[in-house]
Design a protein around this motif. Sequence first.
Motif, PDB file in Angstrom:
ATOM      1  N   ILE A 241       2.767  -9.472 -10.665  1.00 43.99           N
ATOM      2  CA  ILE A 241       2.185  -9.857  -9.382  1.00 43.99           C
ATOM      3  C   ILE A 241       2.933  -9.197  -8.234  1.00 43.99           C
ATOM      4  CG2 ILE A 241       1.739 -11.824  -7.851  1.00 43.99           C
ATOM      5  CD1 ILE A 241       1.378 -13.514 -10.424  1.00 43.99           C
ATOM      6  N   MET A 242       4.267  -9.123  -8.344  1.00 42.84           N
ATOM      7  CA  MET A 242       5.065  -8.499  -7.280  1.00 42.84           C
ATOM      8  C   MET A 242       4.860  -6.993  -7.223  1.00 42.84           C
ATOM      9  SD  MET A 242       8.587 -10.771  -7.306  1.00 42.84           S
ATOM     10  CE  MET A 242       9.216 -10.064  -5.780  1.00 42.84           C
ATOM     11  N   VAL A 243       4.616  -6.362  -8.367  1.00 44.03           N
ATOM     12  CA  VAL A 243       4.307  -4.924  -8.377  1.00 44.03           C
ATOM     13  C   VAL A 243       3.016  -4.674  -7.598  1.00 44.03           C
ATOM     14  CG1 VAL A 243       3.526  -3.012  -9.845  1.00 44.03           C
ATOM     15  CG2 VAL A 243       5.571  -4.293 -10.457  1.00 44.03           C
ATOM     16  N   SER A 244       1.995  -5.534  -7.829  1.00 44.68           N
ATOM     17  CA  SER A 244       0.732  -5.385  -7.087  1.00 44.68           C
ATOM     18  C   SER A 244       0.936  -5.563  -5.594  1.00 44.68           C
ATOM     19  CB  SER A 244      -0.293  -6.417  -7.583  1.00 44.68           C
ATOM     20  OG  SER A 244      -0.774  -6.076  -8.854  1.00 44.68           O
ATOM     21  N   SER A 245       1.674  -6.601  -5.211  1.00 46.26           N
ATOM     22  CA  SER A 245       1.821  -6.907  -3.786  1.00 46.26           C
ATOM     23  C   SER A 245       2.765  -5.952  -3.073  1.00 46.26           C
ATOM     24  CB  SER A 245       2.312  -8.349  -3.594  1.00 46.26           C
ATOM     25  OG  SER A 245       3.592  -8.528  -4.125  1.00 46.26           O
ATOM     26  N   VAL A 376      14.568 -18.039  -9.483  1.00 43.00           N
ATOM     27  CA  VAL A 376      15.019 -17.496  -8.190  1.00 43.00           C
ATOM     28  C   VAL A 376      15.646 -16.124  -8.403  1.00 43.00           C
ATOM     29  CG1 VAL A 376      16.641 -17.820  -6.280  1.00 43.00           C
ATOM     30  CG2 VAL A 376      15.360 -19.780  -7.179  1.00 43.00           C
ATOM     31  N   ALA A 377      16.454 -16.007  -9.476  1.00 43.34           N
ATOM     32  CA  ALA A 377      17.142 -14.739  -9.742  1.00 43.34           C
ATOM     33  C   ALA A 377      16.158 -13.603  -9.996  1.00 43.34           C
ATOM     34  CB  ALA A 377      18.074 -14.906 -10.943  1.00 43.34           C
ATOM     35  N   VAL A 378      15.096 -13.865 -10.789  1.00 40.69           N
ATOM     36  CA  VAL A 378      14.162 -12.785 -11.125  1.00 40.69           C
ATOM     37  C   VAL A 378      13.386 -12.329  -9.890  1.00 40.69           C
ATOM     38  CG1 VAL A 378      12.133 -14.176 -11.804  1.00 40.69           C
ATOM     39  CG2 VAL A 378      12.556 -11.981 -12.909  1.00 40.69           C
ATOM     40  N   ILE A 379      13.070 -13.264  -8.999  1.00 40.31           N
ATOM     41  CA  ILE A 379      12.399 -12.888  -7.749  1.00 40.31           C
ATOM     42  C   ILE A 379      13.322 -12.017  -6.901  1.00 40.31           C
ATOM     43  CG2 ILE A 379      11.456 -13.765  -5.571  1.00 40.31           C
ATOM     44  CD1 ILE A 379      10.447 -16.203  -7.169  1.00 40.31           C
ATOM     45  N   VAL A 380      14.597 -12.420  -6.814  1.00 40.59           N
ATOM     46  CA  VAL A 380      15.577 -11.637  -6.044  1.00 40.59           C
ATOM     47  C   VAL A 380      15.769 -10.266  -6.674  1.00 40.59           C
ATOM     48  CG1 VAL A 380      18.001 -11.497  -5.343  1.00 40.59           C
ATOM     49  CG2 VAL A 380      16.772 -13.677  -5.151  1.00 40.59           C
ATOM     50  N   PHE A 381      15.904 -10.237  -8.017  1.00 37.59           N
ATOM     51  CA  PHE A 381      16.059  -8.946  -8.710  1.00 37.59           C
ATOM     52  C   PHE A 381      14.873  -8.023  -8.409  1.00 37.59           C
ATOM     53  CE2 PHE A 381      18.559 -11.231 -12.305  1.00 37.59           C
ATOM     54  CZ  PHE A 381      19.726 -11.131 -11.564  1.00 37.59           C
ATOM     55  N   ASN A 382      13.662  -8.573  -8.449  1.00 37.20           N
ATOM     56  CA  ASN A 382      12.467  -7.772  -8.147  1.00 37.20           C
ATOM     57  C   ASN A 382      12.467  -7.274  -6.709  1.00 37.20           C
ATOM     58  OD1 ASN A 382      10.366  -7.448 -10.353  1.00 37.20           O
ATOM     59  ND2 ASN A 382      10.791  -9.623 -10.566  1.00 37.20           N
ATOM     60  N   LEU A 383      12.806  -8.148  -5.782  1.00 38.56           N
ATOM     61  CA  LEU A 383      12.835  -7.766  -4.371  1.00 38.56           C
ATOM     62  C   LEU A 383      13.844  -6.646  -4.107  1.00 38.56           C
ATOM     63  CD1 LEU A 383      12.590 -11.278  -2.650  1.00 38.56           C
ATOM     64  CD2 LEU A 383      10.848  -9.471  -2.617  1.00 38.56           C
ATOM     65  N   VAL A 384      14.944  -6.668  -4.853  1.00 40.58           N
ATOM     66  CA  VAL A 384      15.989  -5.652  -4.678  1.00 40.58           C
ATOM     67  C   VAL A 384      15.658  -4.368  -5.428  1.00 40.58           C
ATOM     68  CG1 VAL A 384      18.412  -5.090  -5.186  1.00 40.58           C
ATOM     69  CG2 VAL A 384      17.821  -7.341  -4.258  1.00 40.58           C
ATOM     70  N   ILE A 386      12.616  -3.295  -7.081  1.00 37.08           N
ATOM     71  CA  ILE A 386      11.311  -2.615  -6.957  1.00 37.08           C
ATOM     72  C   ILE A 386      11.303  -1.573  -5.837  1.00 37.08           C
ATOM     73  CG2 ILE A 386       8.868  -2.943  -6.350  1.00 37.08           C
ATOM     74  CD1 ILE A 386       8.882  -5.494  -8.018  1.00 37.08           C
ATOM     75  N   PRO A 387      11.827  -1.878  -4.631  1.00 37.99           N
ATOM     76  CA  PRO A 387      11.818  -0.846  -3.584  1.00 37.99           C
ATOM     77  C   PRO A 387      12.604   0.407  -3.959  1.00 37.99           C
ATOM     78  CG  PRO A 387      12.231  -3.013  -2.632  1.00 37.99           C
ATOM     79  CD  PRO A 387      12.313  -3.168  -4.122  1.00 37.99           C
ATOM     80  N   HIS A 388      13.642   0.267  -4.795  1.00 35.97           N
ATOM     81  CA  HIS A 388      14.483   1.419  -5.155  1.00 35.97           C
ATOM     82  C   HIS A 388      13.976   2.146  -6.400  1.00 35.97           C
ATOM     83  CE1 HIS A 388      17.680   0.724  -2.220  1.00 35.97           C
ATOM     84  NE2 HIS A 388      17.586  -0.573  -2.502  1.00 35.97           N
ATOM     85  N   GLY A 390      10.850   1.242  -8.228  1.00 33.85           N
ATOM     86  CA  GLY A 390       9.429   1.092  -8.519  1.00 33.85           C
ATOM     87  C   GLY A 390       9.167   0.201  -9.725  1.00 33.85           C
ATOM     88  N   ILE A 391       8.247   0.627 -10.593  1.00 36.29           N
ATOM     89  CA  ILE A 391       7.884  -0.205 -11.738  1.00 36.29           C
ATOM     90  C   ILE A 391       9.041  -0.348 -12.729  1.00 36.29           C
ATOM     91  CG2 ILE A 391       5.399   0.195 -11.568  1.00 36.29           C
ATOM     92  CD1 ILE A 391       5.645   2.295 -13.753  1.00 36.29           C
ATOM     93  N   GLU A 392       9.903   0.686 -12.816  1.00 39.84           N
ATOM     94  CA  GLU A 392      11.079   0.555 -13.676  1.00 39.84           C
ATOM     95  C   GLU A 392      12.011  -0.526 -13.143  1.00 39.84           C
ATOM     96  OE1 GLU A 392       9.999   3.485 -12.598  1.00 39.84           O
ATOM     97  OE2 GLU A 392       9.496   4.654 -14.402  1.00 39.84           O
ATOM     98  N   GLY A 393      12.046  -0.682 -11.825  1.00 39.20           N
ATOM     99  CA  GLY A 393      12.858  -1.738 -11.223  1.00 39.20           C
ATOM    100  C   GLY A 393      12.356  -3.118 -11.607  1.00 39.20           C
ATOM    101  N   ALA A 394      11.027  -3.278 -11.648  1.00 35.84           N
ATOM    102  CA  ALA A 394      10.449  -4.561 -12.062  1.00 35.84           C
ATOM    103  C   ALA A 394      10.788  -4.854 -13.521  1.00 35.84           C
ATOM    104  CB  ALA A 394       8.930  -4.541 -11.868  1.00 35.84           C
TER     105      ALA A 394
END
Length: 496
Positions: A241-245, A376-384, A386-388, A390-394
Amino acid sequence: MAGVKQSVLTTIFSYVGVIVGYVNLLWLFPYVLSPTQIGLFKTVQDIALLLVPFAQLGIGHGITRFFPRLRGKEFAFFSFSLIIATVGFFMVASLFFVFKTPIINAFAEKAPEVNNFLIVALLITFFSLFNSLLEAFCRSFLKIAIPSLIRDVFLRVFMAMLVIGYYFSFYSFDFMIWGMGAVYMLAMISIMLYMKREKIFKIDFNWKRITLPIKKEFLQYSLITLLGTAGALLIMKIDSIMVSSMIGLDANAIYTIGFSIAVVIEMPRRAISQVAMPVISEMFAKNQLTGINALYKKIAINQLLICLLIFLMIWINIESLYHFVPNRSIYEQGKWVVLLIGLGKLTDVIFSVNGEIIVFSKFYTFNITATLFMSVAVIVFNLVLIPHYGIEGAALASLIAMFFYNFVKFVFIKIKLGFNSFTPNVFLILLAGILSWAVSYYLIPTFEAVILDILIRSGIVTAVYLLLLHILKAAPETETMVLQKIKQLLSMLSKH
């Protein structure tokens, strides 16, 4: 014997479902749909499935835990659970509409198409909710094979038919998305008909048969485990979901296909878990702690044996797998997603049935702490990440979250119950897997004919893996059991 038969059938149906799912996601969907359409299709599904545990109010595990204590009153318990779930759905639907604006804003920039189908997500949530409860009751009666057939095969076949209908222009893409709700409804009706046939579906509103203390305990347990169950699914689904958004629907299509290739690794674990849950619940009810510890170790070894081999088969053939995907140049960007998610799924396998043990123990409230922390950790990990990356970050965020989530639960079980799933055999199996991969990477040449390459590579690595398991004596009990079964089969064949 009935439990073993159900487990075997469940595993078979799981893998038939995997084959159908592979055909869907690796060929049919990329052939018929654009990356944006695939991304939308999966995002709507993932939103729906993410809402299910919240609507369920945690009573799925509650059913399995309390069922042994309510024999003879199971249908009153069944009806009581369905009403509670209905209330839960309307609570979630109400909150969904209250927070509709922030939800819309989350997708407005990168994936605005999602906002046109939020009602479809709610429909899927409703039917999936009742599917999960019906499955929980089937599981309590040790009737898990047919619900698995419906969930793993039926759903995927009808999803394929939806896409094929769109391909032949029988209806629009929008109608196809709405059709997902109808497919989940058909699955629910199918499970109900099966339960009726097996005489385990009966509505009994005589709730007085269930004492008030048990009702309170059941609701308390369910609400406490709600956050644990919901958080566990959040850890698994939020990345898509975060990758889409954050990136867009095209990126989610690439991520989803990579994820779907990797997720097959955990199928044996799911089947084993379905059978183990009522057994663990029963053993806790009888205070058979030594038996649970033995089961904990045995499951860790046996599910790692098969899951690690599946991981090897996928990773050594990853280039060949993507060769058959239409528009390969787009989707093979998800190659590293397969590796990272695959490693994440292996952490679930290695740490055995730790979550199931906690859920059915007196320490079940710990699941809330662990799961909330990791959610909470997985959301933070994704936020940190994904921007750097991309999908590999997710995918990396999921791997980190899954490892620490399992590690924390393992440590807790070790301290509180003294259980330990790790034996030398687990590390010997891992060693066999690493050496088998090395053989493929360093010694086996690449053949131009893709199918030939898959057959030769897979055959050699499987042979090396099994030989190393034998030499290292990594799973002697399992090896002996398999050989006995083979001898029995050969004996039967020779008699005929």
